[in-house]
Design a protein around this motif. Structure first.
Motif, PDB file in Angstrom:
ATOM      1  N   ASN A 105       8.621  -6.674  -5.024  1.00 54.65           N
ATOM      2  CA  ASN A 105       8.539  -6.994  -3.587  1.00 54.65           C
ATOM      3  C   ASN A 105       8.181  -8.456  -3.330  1.00 54.65           C
ATOM      4  O   ASN A 105       8.606  -9.063  -2.343  1.00 54.65           O
ATOM      5  N   TYR A 106       7.339  -8.992  -4.246  1.00 52.76           N
ATOM      6  CA  TYR A 106       6.886 -10.373  -4.053  1.00 52.76           C
ATOM      7  C   TYR A 106       8.066 -11.344  -4.111  1.00 52.76           C
ATOM      8  O   TYR A 106       8.062 -12.373  -3.428  1.00 52.76           O
ATOM      9  N   CYS A 107       9.049 -11.008  -4.940  1.00 48.04           N
ATOM     10  CA  CYS A 107      10.242 -11.850  -5.038  1.00 48.04           C
ATOM     11  C   CYS A 107      11.168 -11.614  -3.847  1.00 48.04           C
ATOM     12  O   CYS A 107      11.740 -12.561  -3.293  1.00 48.04           O
ATOM     13  N   PHE A 150       0.814  -1.213   0.000  1.00 47.69           N
ATOM     14  CA  PHE A 150       0.000   0.000   0.000  1.00 47.69           C
ATOM     15  C   PHE A 150       0.843   1.257   0.000  1.00 47.69           C
ATOM     16  O   PHE A 150       1.850   1.337   0.698  1.00 47.69           O
ATOM     17  N   TYR A 151       0.398   2.236  -0.770  1.00 47.07           N
ATOM     18  CA  TYR A 151       1.082   3.536  -0.787  1.00 47.07           C
ATOM     19  C   TYR A 151       0.955   4.177   0.579  1.00 47.07           C
ATOM     20  O   TYR A 151      -0.141   4.192   1.164  1.00 47.07           O
ATOM     21  N   VAL A 152       2.048   4.775   1.028  1.00 48.75           N
ATOM     22  CA  VAL A 152       2.017   5.367   2.375  1.00 48.75           C
ATOM     23  C   VAL A 152       1.630   6.852   2.352  1.00 48.75           C
ATOM     24  O   VAL A 152       1.741   7.522   3.362  1.00 48.75           O
ATOM     25  N   ALA A 156      -8.197 -11.000  -9.074  1.00 49.27           N
ATOM     26  CA  ALA A 156      -8.562  -9.581  -8.925  1.00 49.27           C
ATOM     27  C   ALA A 156      -9.892  -9.448  -8.204  1.00 49.27           C
ATOM     28  O   ALA A 156     -10.877 -10.113  -8.544  1.00 49.27           O
ATOM     29  N   HIS A 157      -9.912  -8.606  -7.180  1.00 49.86           N
ATOM     30  CA  HIS A 157     -11.175  -8.332  -6.484  1.00 49.86           C
ATOM     31  C   HIS A 157     -11.737  -6.996  -6.961  1.00 49.86           C
ATOM     32  O   HIS A 157     -11.050  -6.209  -7.617  1.00 49.86           O
ATOM     33  N   GLY A 158     -12.987  -6.744  -6.588  1.00 48.53           N
ATOM     34  CA  GLY A 158     -13.629  -5.480  -6.978  1.00 48.53           C
ATOM     35  C   GLY A 158     -13.435  -4.427  -5.902  1.00 48.53           C
ATOM     36  O   GLY A 158     -12.639  -4.592  -4.979  1.00 48.53           O
ATOM     37  N   GLY A 190     -11.686   0.066   2.329  1.00 49.36           N
ATOM     38  CA  GLY A 190     -11.420  -0.594   1.041  1.00 49.36           C
ATOM     39  C   GLY A 190     -10.129  -1.386   1.085  1.00 49.36           C
ATOM     40  O   GLY A 190     -10.080  -2.545   0.656  1.00 49.36           O
ATOM     41  N   THR A 191      -9.074  -0.781   1.630  1.00 50.48           N
ATOM     42  CA  THR A 191      -7.806  -1.505   1.694  1.00 50.48           C
ATOM     43  C   THR A 191      -7.896  -2.616   2.756  1.00 50.48           C
ATOM     44  O   THR A 191      -7.345  -3.694   2.581  1.00 50.48           O
ATOM     45  N   ALA A 192      -8.640  -2.324   3.829  1.00 54.68           N
ATOM     46  CA  ALA A 192      -8.809  -3.359   4.858  1.00 54.68           C
ATOM     47  C   ALA A 192      -9.530  -4.568   4.274  1.00 54.68           C
ATOM     48  O   ALA A 192      -9.188  -5.724   4.562  1.00 54.68           O
ATOM     49  N   TYR A 193     -10.508  -4.309   3.414  1.00 52.96           N
ATOM     50  CA  TYR A 193     -11.241  -5.410   2.780  1.00 52.96           C
ATOM     51  C   TYR A 193     -10.269  -6.314   2.003  1.00 52.96           C
ATOM     52  O   TYR A 193     -10.337  -7.543   2.092  1.00 52.96           O
ATOM     53  N   ALA A 194      -9.372  -5.671   1.263  1.00 52.94           N
ATOM     54  CA  ALA A 194      -8.409  -6.431   0.458  1.00 52.94           C
ATOM     55  C   ALA A 194      -7.537  -7.306   1.361  1.00 52.94           C
ATOM     56  O   ALA A 194      -7.309  -8.493   1.079  1.00 52.94           O
ATOM     57  N   VAL A 213       8.554   3.615  -9.685  1.00 47.96           N
ATOM     58  CA  VAL A 213       7.946   3.038  -8.484  1.00 47.96           C
ATOM     59  C   VAL A 213       7.183   1.723  -8.726  1.00 47.96           C
ATOM     60  O   VAL A 213       7.255   0.801  -7.919  1.00 47.96           O
ATOM     61  N   TRP A 214       6.478   1.599  -9.845  1.00 52.29           N
ATOM     62  CA  TRP A 214       5.743   0.352 -10.074  1.00 52.29           C
ATOM     63  C   TRP A 214       6.684  -0.825 -10.369  1.00 52.29           C
ATOM     64  O   TRP A 214       6.440  -1.947  -9.931  1.00 52.29           O
ATOM     65  N   TYR A 215       7.746  -0.511 -11.109  1.00 55.86           N
ATOM     66  CA  TYR A 215       8.694  -1.574 -11.457  1.00 55.86           C
ATOM     67  C   TYR A 215       9.379  -2.076 -10.188  1.00 55.86           C
ATOM     68  O   TYR A 215       9.613  -3.271 -10.015  1.00 55.86           O
ATOM     69  N   ASP A 216       9.668  -1.140  -9.306  1.00 60.16           N
ATOM     70  CA  ASP A 216      10.270  -1.451  -8.006  1.00 60.16           C
ATOM     71  C   ASP A 216       9.268  -2.256  -7.159  1.00 60.16           C
ATOM     72  O   ASP A 216       9.582  -3.327  -6.616  1.00 60.16           O
ATOM     73  N   ALA A 217       8.018  -1.766  -7.100  1.00 58.28           N
ATOM     74  CA  ALA A 217       7.030  -2.355  -6.188  1.00 58.28           C
ATOM     75  C   ALA A 217       6.714  -3.814  -6.523  1.00 58.28           C
ATOM     76  O   ALA A 217       6.621  -4.665  -5.625  1.00 58.28           O
ATOM     77  N   LEU A 218       6.552  -4.107  -7.813  1.00 67.39           N
ATOM     78  CA  LEU A 218       6.150  -5.476  -8.174  1.00 67.39           C
ATOM     79  C   LEU A 218       7.174  -6.511  -7.694  1.00 67.39           C
ATOM     80  O   LEU A 218       6.820  -7.632  -7.327  1.00 67.39           O
ATOM     81  N   LYS A 275      -8.955  -4.646  -8.922  1.00 66.00           N
ATOM     82  CA  LYS A 275      -9.125  -4.675 -10.390  1.00 66.00           C
ATOM     83  C   LYS A 275      -8.412  -3.513 -11.072  1.00 66.00           C
ATOM     84  O   LYS A 275      -8.067  -3.590 -12.238  1.00 66.00           O
ATOM     85  N   ASP A 276      -8.167  -2.415 -10.319  1.00 68.11           N
ATOM     86  CA  ASP A 276      -7.501  -1.247 -10.915  1.00 68.11           C
ATOM     87  C   ASP A 276      -6.014  -1.479 -11.175  1.00 68.11           C
ATOM     88  O   ASP A 276      -5.404  -0.733 -11.932  1.00 68.11           O
ATOM     89  N   ILE A 277      -5.448  -2.501 -10.543  1.00 68.52           N
ATOM     90  CA  ILE A 277      -4.012  -2.725 -10.764  1.00 68.52           C
ATOM     91  C   ILE A 277      -3.775  -4.076 -11.455  1.00 68.52           C
ATOM     92  O   ILE A 277      -2.716  -4.672 -11.346  1.00 68.52           O
ATOM     93  N   LEU A 278      -4.829  -4.502 -12.167  1.00 65.78           N
ATOM     94  CA  LEU A 278      -4.753  -5.774 -12.891  1.00 65.78           C
ATOM     95  C   LEU A 278      -3.657  -5.761 -13.957  1.00 65.78           C
ATOM     96  O   LEU A 278      -2.865  -6.687 -14.068  1.00 65.78           O
TER      97      LEU A 278
HETATM   98  N1  MSP Z   1       1.148   0.521  -4.362  1.00 62.35           N
HETATM   99  C1  MSP Z   1       0.279   0.048  -5.363  1.00 62.35           C
HETATM  100  C2  MSP Z   1       0.269  -1.468  -5.402  1.00 62.35           C
HETATM  101  C3  MSP Z   1       1.603  -2.082  -5.668  1.00 62.35           C
HETATM  102  S1  MSP Z   1       1.530  -3.815  -5.601  1.00 62.35           S
HETATM  103  C4  MSP Z   1       2.992  -4.310  -6.199  1.00 62.35           C
HETATM  104  C5  MSP Z   1      -1.137   0.544  -5.070  1.00 62.35           C
HETATM  105  N2  MSP Z   1      -1.370   0.948  -3.832  1.00 62.35           N
HETATM  106  S2  MSP Z   1      -2.765   1.521  -3.289  1.00 62.35           S
HETATM  107  O1  MSP Z   1      -2.536   1.766  -1.903  1.00 62.35           O
HETATM  108  O2  MSP Z   1      -3.215   2.618  -4.085  1.00 62.35           O
HETATM  109  O3  MSP Z   1      -3.825   0.401  -3.493  1.00 62.35           O
HETATM  110  C6  MSP Z   1      -3.586  -0.887  -3.025  1.00 62.35           C
HETATM  111  C7  MSP Z   1      -4.770  -1.788  -3.249  1.00 62.35           C
HETATM  112  O4  MSP Z   1      -5.885  -1.302  -2.519  1.00 62.35           O
HETATM  113  C8  MSP Z   1      -5.217  -1.912  -4.711  1.00 62.35           C
HETATM  114  O5  MSP Z   1      -5.337  -3.284  -5.025  1.00 62.35           O
HETATM  115  C9  MSP Z   1      -6.566  -1.280  -4.726  1.00 62.35           C
HETATM  116  O6  MSP Z   1      -7.456  -1.916  -5.612  1.00 62.35           O
HETATM  117  C10 MSP Z   1      -7.014  -1.528  -3.290  1.00 62.35           C
HETATM  118  N3  MSP Z   1      -8.081  -0.611  -2.922  1.00 62.35           N
HETATM  119  C11 MSP Z   1      -8.029   0.747  -2.793  1.00 62.35           C
HETATM  120  N4  MSP Z   1      -9.282   1.207  -2.557  1.00 62.35           N
HETATM  121  C12 MSP Z   1     -10.154   0.172  -2.526  1.00 62.35           C
HETATM  122  C13 MSP Z   1     -11.529   0.041  -2.358  1.00 62.35           C
HETATM  123  N5  MSP Z   1     -12.316   1.075  -2.136  1.00 62.35           N
HETATM  124  N6  MSP Z   1     -12.045  -1.212  -2.405  1.00 62.35           N
HETATM  125  C14 MSP Z   1     -11.265  -2.330  -2.596  1.00 62.35           C
HETATM  126  N7  MSP Z   1      -9.969  -2.226  -2.777  1.00 62.35           N
HETATM  127  C15 MSP Z   1      -9.386  -0.993  -2.730  1.00 62.35           C
HETATM  128  O7  MSP Z   1      -1.963   0.514  -5.973  1.00 62.35           O
END
Ligand code: MSP
Length: 522
Positions: free
Chosen positions: A232-234, A12-14, A286-288, A21-25, A225-230, A259-262
């Motif tokens: 992380n899994y490795c 997650f971006y800091v 991918a979740h919604g 939404g992020t908690a759901y994920a 940043v995206w190239y760096d972030a991906l 789904k936005d980062i598919l």
């Molecule tokens: N930092 C990148 C991800 C890099 S992964 C190598 C990023 N960060 S983010 O903080 O913007 O979002 C992280 C995740 O949170 C994304 O998968 C995004 O879909 C999810 N969500 C952000 N808002 C959300 C909702 N409202 N509902 C569900 N998921 C949400 O993208």
């Protein structure tokens, strides 16, 4: 040999704080990781924070602190939030970790050495919020970002490029050979049609900022940043530092992403893996979005709900249960406090809570507080058959990453057992074998439910287990293993003290009295 399951969340971006939404994920990924431990798989569950990039550099500048100081503070907020939501991650990665710098540099060096990175000039429309370039056609009206609706900026700089275009055929072959690698099918088709349109090369370095990981062969550049972030899994699997560990955890990796980062995960990332000479991930799921009044929850829309405050109000288990039970993983879903409380009252307070309190009350009045064993598993034992079918249905649903179906099946068993009690009315019968049989069966169902529900409601499942007088915990690794697990009928031994105690889920009457402070304060 146990199966291995490496579960990830996006990092997650800091610049933002955790929201519902992020908690759901993260809760969804946690439930999947917990399920895999429950069937006896060896699990590595990773989450973390994405701390580089222009967006973070600007947020920190505006706040008058260094990017690192800002990242330290906010990364900790994420850690604390996930801890209070009972997220069982085995590791928490920060892209500012030394281990990550090492892995990124090795990873991109090998792509460079393999001939897939070259120097060029990039010009284009850039959205700082997305940290991504857009073509003129992709922009929304008035040159705004199609996702954030904010004005984009024209950037022009010397960049290193990743030759993504050279992976079009290899990606199509990978999709063909791995029909389940990108799910659900709608997202797979979306990614496939994007690939079929023809892929352009992507810019993967920046000279305009210095907040990032230096490109190892040209330190004037930092990695995009995206190239760096991906990568992380490795990193967390030991890439570049521990070959044995990496061989154990790669490629059994399951990425849960929004789904936005598919596109990043289902197009860029497999191509990056191929270019670096490693196998692409086993799965990208991918979740919604979780919506509020039809809109995505996000900082820029100021419609965020604080998951920690909400969990303090309704209980962590209730929040987790609602999100897992009522959101179909893969589709968008509107969040409402009324929906949460409605589900809480019907499933947790009424069905599960009531079953326990009824059974405990009658065990106290008819069996001196000592739970009797269930009736033996015979072909005609209806509840035993129902429990067996429930375990199979739940297992199948979890394996398909469908927590809502798994929980629905589990709660059908609870309802069935409540109906059985209502039909037999053990509270009206004198002490004796009939009462004991009915109660023993209900106790056995509660034991099975505690195991099956534990990925969703880990705390409540443990409290329920204790009330039944059982030793240990319901979420013992392997408890739901089809071979040698504890889901088979007859596991409740009887002879244990059953405790009634306070209601496991006290009924909430707020729907009559007004909204939650957590939601009202958003
Ligand atoms: N930092 C990148 C991800 C890099 S992964 C190598 C990023 N960060 S983010 O903080 O913007 O979002 C992280 C995740 O949170 C994304 O998968 C995004 O879909 C999810 N969500 C952000 N808002 C959300 C909702 N409202 N509902 C569900 N998921 C949400 O993208």
């Amino acid at each position: 040999m146990p199966r291995r399951h490496y579960q990830t969340t996006p990092i997650f971006y800091v610049n933002d704080r955790p929201h519902l939404g992020t908690a759901y994920a993260v809760i969804s990924a946690d439930a999947l990781a917990r399920w895999h431990r429950l069937v006896g798989d060896e699990v590595l569950f990773l989450t973390g924070t994405d701390e580089h990039g222009l967006k973070l550099q600007r947020v920190a500048e505006d706040a008058g602190v260094t990017p690192k100081a800002w990242a330290d503070r906010t990364s900790q907020v994420f850690r604390d939030a996930w801890e209070s939501l009972e997220i069982s991650n085995d590791d928490f990665i920060r892209t500012t970790d030394d281990r990550h710098k090492l892995a990124v540099q090795r990873f991109i060096q090998s792509i460079y050495d393999n001939g897939y990175i070259y120097l060029g000039t990039y010009e284009g429309w850039y959205c700082v919020q997305c940290e991504a370039y857009y073509t003129e056609e992709e922009l929304a009206p008035n040159r705004t970002c199609p996702i954030h609706g904010r004005p984009v900026e024209w950037l022009s700089e010397e960049n290193y490029f990743f030759a993504l275009s050279r992976f079009t055929d290899a990606l199509l072959e990978w999709y063909e050979a791995n029909p389940k690698a990108v799910r659900p099918d709608t997202r797979r088709n979306e990614a496939l049609s994007f690939i079929r349109q023809g892929l352009g090369d992507i810019s993967i370095s920046r000279t305009s900022i210095d907040w990032g990981i230096p490109v190892p062969w040209d330190e004037r550049h930092v990695v995009y940043v995206w190239y760096d972030a991906l990568i992380n899994y490795c990193t967390a699997a030991g890439y570049g530092s521990d070959e044995e560990r990496f061989a154990a955890w790669w490629p059994v990796v399951h990425h849960l992403v929004g789904k936005d980062i598919l596109r990043f995960h289902a197009v860029w990332w497999p191509a990056m893996c191929m270019a670096a000479g490693i196998t692409p991930p086993a799965e990208v799921l991918a979740h919604g979005f979780l919506l509020v009044s039809g809109e995505k929850m996000s900082k820029s829309r100021a419609n965020q709900i604080d998951p920690v405050a909400l969990a303090q109000d309704v209980g962590v288990d209730a929040l987790r249960y609602h999100l897992l039970r009522d959101v179909v993983l893969g589709t968008d879903s509107d969040f409402s406090y009324e929906g949460l409380l409605g589900r809480y009252n019907s499933d947790l307070a009424n069905n599960l809570g009531n079953l326990l309190s009824r059974v405990a009350t009658v065990v106290a009045s008819r069996c001196e507080g000592i739970g009797p064993p269930p009736r033996p598993d015979e072909p005609g034992h209806r509840l035993a058959r129902f429990a067996e079918a429930t375990a199979a249905a739940a297992r199948d649903a979890w394996e398909r990453s469908a927590p809502n179906e798994a929980l629905e099946a589990t709660w059908r068993l609870i309802r069935e057992t409540n109906a059985e009690l209502e039909a037999r009315e053990p509270w009206k019968l004198p002490p004796g074998p009939e009462v004991e049989g009915v109660l023993g069966d209900a106790l056995e169902v509660l034991r099975i439910v505690a195991i099956l529900a534990s990925p969703a409601i880990p705390g409540a499942a443990r409290r329920l287990w204790e009330r039944l007088g059982l030793p240990g915990v319901p979420d013992e690794p392997g408890a739901a293993d089809p071979e040698g697990g504890r889901l088979g009928w007859g596991g409740y031994p009887g002879g244990l003290p059953v405790t009634k105690g306070e209601p496991l889920f006290p009924r909430r009457r707020d729907l009559e009295t007004g909204a939650s402070p957590a939601v009202a304060s958003r």
